[in-house]
Design a protein around this motif. Structure first.
Motif, mmCIF file in Angstrom:
data_model
loop_
_atom_site.group_PDB
_atom_site.id
_atom_site.type_symbol
_atom_site.label_atom_id
_atom_site.label_comp_id
_atom_site.label_asym_id
_atom_site.label_seq_id
_atom_site.Cartn_x
_atom_site.Cartn_y
_atom_site.Cartn_z
ATOM 1 N N ILE A 16 -73.431 -21.050 18.749
ATOM 2 C CA ILE A 16 -72.618 -20.945 19.970
ATOM 3 C C ILE A 16 -71.717 -22.153 20.188
ATOM 4 O O ILE A 16 -70.946 -22.176 21.141
ATOM 5 C CB ILE A 16 -73.500 -20.706 21.206
ATOM 6 C CG1 ILE A 16 -74.442 -21.900 21.468
ATOM 7 C CG2 ILE A 16 -74.308 -19.439 21.062
ATOM 8 C CD1 ILE A 16 -73.974 -22.797 22.543
ATOM 9 N N GLY A 62 -74.359 -20.566 26.956
ATOM 10 C CA GLY A 62 -72.911 -20.659 26.925
ATOM 11 C C GLY A 62 -72.291 -21.619 27.905
ATOM 12 O O GLY A 62 -71.079 -21.870 27.846
ATOM 13 N N ASP A 190 -58.541 -13.978 22.736
ATOM 14 C CA ASP A 190 -59.964 -14.142 22.437
ATOM 15 C C ASP A 190 -60.307 -15.620 22.486
ATOM 16 O O ASP A 190 -59.887 -16.395 21.624
ATOM 17 C CB ASP A 190 -60.278 -13.559 21.058
ATOM 18 C CG ASP A 190 -61.764 -13.584 20.748
ATOM 19 O OD1 ASP A 190 -62.555 -13.672 21.703
ATOM 20 O OD2 ASP A 190 -62.124 -13.529 19.552
ATOM 21 N N ARG A 193 -66.706 -18.416 23.954
ATOM 22 C CA ARG A 193 -67.524 -17.916 25.054
ATOM 23 C C ARG A 193 -67.642 -18.908 26.210
ATOM 24 O O ARG A 193 -67.564 -18.519 27.388
ATOM 25 C CB ARG A 193 -68.910 -17.581 24.509
ATOM 26 C CG ARG A 193 -69.938 -17.143 25.534
ATOM 27 C CD ARG A 193 -71.282 -16.956 24.834
ATOM 28 N NE ARG A 193 -72.367 -16.704 25.761
ATOM 29 C CZ ARG A 193 -73.648 -16.716 25.406
ATOM 30 N NH1 ARG A 193 -73.986 -16.969 24.163
ATOM 31 N NH2 ARG A 193 -74.581 -16.479 26.313
ATOM 32 N N ASP A 194 -67.814 -20.182 25.899
ATOM 33 C CA ASP A 194 -68.017 -21.146 26.975
ATOM 34 C C ASP A 194 -66.751 -21.367 27.786
ATOM 35 O O ASP A 194 -66.813 -21.778 28.944
ATOM 36 C CB ASP A 194 -68.573 -22.473 26.452
ATOM 37 C CG ASP A 194 -67.768 -23.057 25.310
ATOM 38 O OD1 ASP A 194 -66.804 -22.417 24.858
ATOM 39 O OD2 ASP A 194 -68.105 -24.165 24.860
ATOM 40 N N ARG A 196 -64.222 -18.756 28.040
ATOM 41 C CA ARG A 196 -63.944 -17.443 28.647
ATOM 42 C C ARG A 196 -64.854 -17.147 29.841
ATOM 43 O O ARG A 196 -64.395 -16.643 30.876
ATOM 44 C CB ARG A 196 -64.136 -16.363 27.586
ATOM 45 C CG ARG A 196 -63.865 -14.940 28.052
ATOM 46 C CD ARG A 196 -64.405 -13.950 27.047
ATOM 47 N NE ARG A 196 -65.871 -13.983 26.984
ATOM 48 C CZ ARG A 196 -66.572 -13.980 25.851
ATOM 49 N NH1 ARG A 196 -65.959 -13.977 24.684
ATOM 50 N NH2 ARG A 196 -67.904 -14.006 25.891
ATOM 51 N N ASP A 197 -66.125 -17.467 29.713
ATOM 52 C CA ASP A 197 -67.088 -17.055 30.731
ATOM 53 C C ASP A 197 -67.301 -18.081 31.835
ATOM 54 O O ASP A 197 -67.903 -17.751 32.868
ATOM 55 C CB ASP A 197 -68.442 -16.757 30.078
ATOM 56 C CG ASP A 197 -68.401 -15.535 29.175
ATOM 57 O OD1 ASP A 197 -67.399 -14.791 29.232
ATOM 58 O OD2 ASP A 197 -69.358 -15.347 28.405
#
Length: 274
Positions: A16, A62, A190, A193-194, A196-197
């Motif tokens: 991740i 994340g 794209d 994750r860290d 985007r979220d």
């Protein structure tokens, strides 16, 4: 022991994070209440602190390391950060490097930071040039609260003011240095994750081509700079030509500067006045 716990943490974070070892060390140092340097030099044989597992679980889910620790180093300062502001990144330091090359140690007298967020660019510039003063502008009250707290903690409250605003709308002043890290990510891109979220989307996305905010900012530059002034805008790695054209179309002179990875990162914009 801590050394073994770090090895296990790196394996857990490898899927991740691009920097699992650094992440693990920062979280362990935070759990111990010491610097990363102290951890590596003198604490690797110490017992594992009870709070480390919870911190590691948050990162594995994340959450950005900076949000977990509440701190992020930037240029020569350390900033408090959290949800509601972008995590300051080393690439953004390219704007300060570009300004330093332009002004030298004498520096600018008056600085404007548009989209100030945590205050990273303005406060780094004030740390670099102790005689300078400046204004940070942001649409987010949450971000401005973080920026003001950082200015107070760093001892810059008398030199930095902050105001709610939509870019430079309503500003009636000329500045020596304009700093700006606007949203420049294409809608629907794209992202890790860290990012985007967790990080605020309003500070990331700028329309289908990522250029919407540059279109608004480019016409403002001429009315904001003093003679000999400089505006530094962060750009995405593939926006060197497309963003530069928007500023050149306003009769401005544009130079491209690259970050330490060799990627296009900063547009240095100047204007000649008679």
């Amino acid at each position: 022991m801590i050394a073994q716990a770090l090895t296990a943490a790196v394996q857990r974070l490898a899927s991740i994070s691009d920097t699992p070892r650094l992440d693990a060390e920062l979280l362990m140092a935070h759990a111990l209440g010491v610097s990363r340097e102290t951890l590596l030099l003198s604490r690797l044989d110490a017992p594992i602190p009870d709070t480390f597992e919870a911190l590691l679980a948050r990162r594995a889910a994340g959450e950005p390391v900076a949000y977990i620790t509440g701190r992020r180093a930037f240029w020569s300062i350390e900033l408090e950060v959290g949800p509601g502001v972008l995590v300051p990144r080393p690439d953004t330091e390219t704007l300060i490097e570009t300004a330093l090359a332009h002004f030298g140690q004498e520096g600018p007298a008056r600085i404007l930071d548009l989209g100030t967020g945590s205050g990273a660019l303005l406060l780094a510039a004030l740390a670099q040039w102790p005689e300078a003063t400046g204004i940070g502008v942001d649409r987010s009250e949450a971000a401005l609260a973080v920026a003001r707290a950082n200015a107070d903690r760093l001892g810059f409250a008398a030199r930095a003011s902050f105001r709610t605003g939509d870019w430079a709308e309503g500003l009636d002043e000329h500045f020596d240095l304009l700093l700006c890290n606007p949203p420049y990510v294409e809608t629907g891109a794209d992202l890790p994750r860290d990012v985007r979220d967790w990080e605020p989307h309003e500070a990331l996305f700028a329309g289908p081509d990522g250029l919407d905010d540059y279109r608004r900012l480019a016409p403002m530059v001429a009315g904001l700079l003093r003679p000999g002034g400089l505006a530094c805008f962060e750009i995405g790695a593939d926006q060197g030509e497309s963003a530069a054209r928007l500023f050149a179309a306003q009769g401005l002179t544009v130079a491209l500067h690259r970050d330490l990875g060799g990627r296009p990162r900063c547009l240095a914009v100047t204007i000649d006045r008679v």
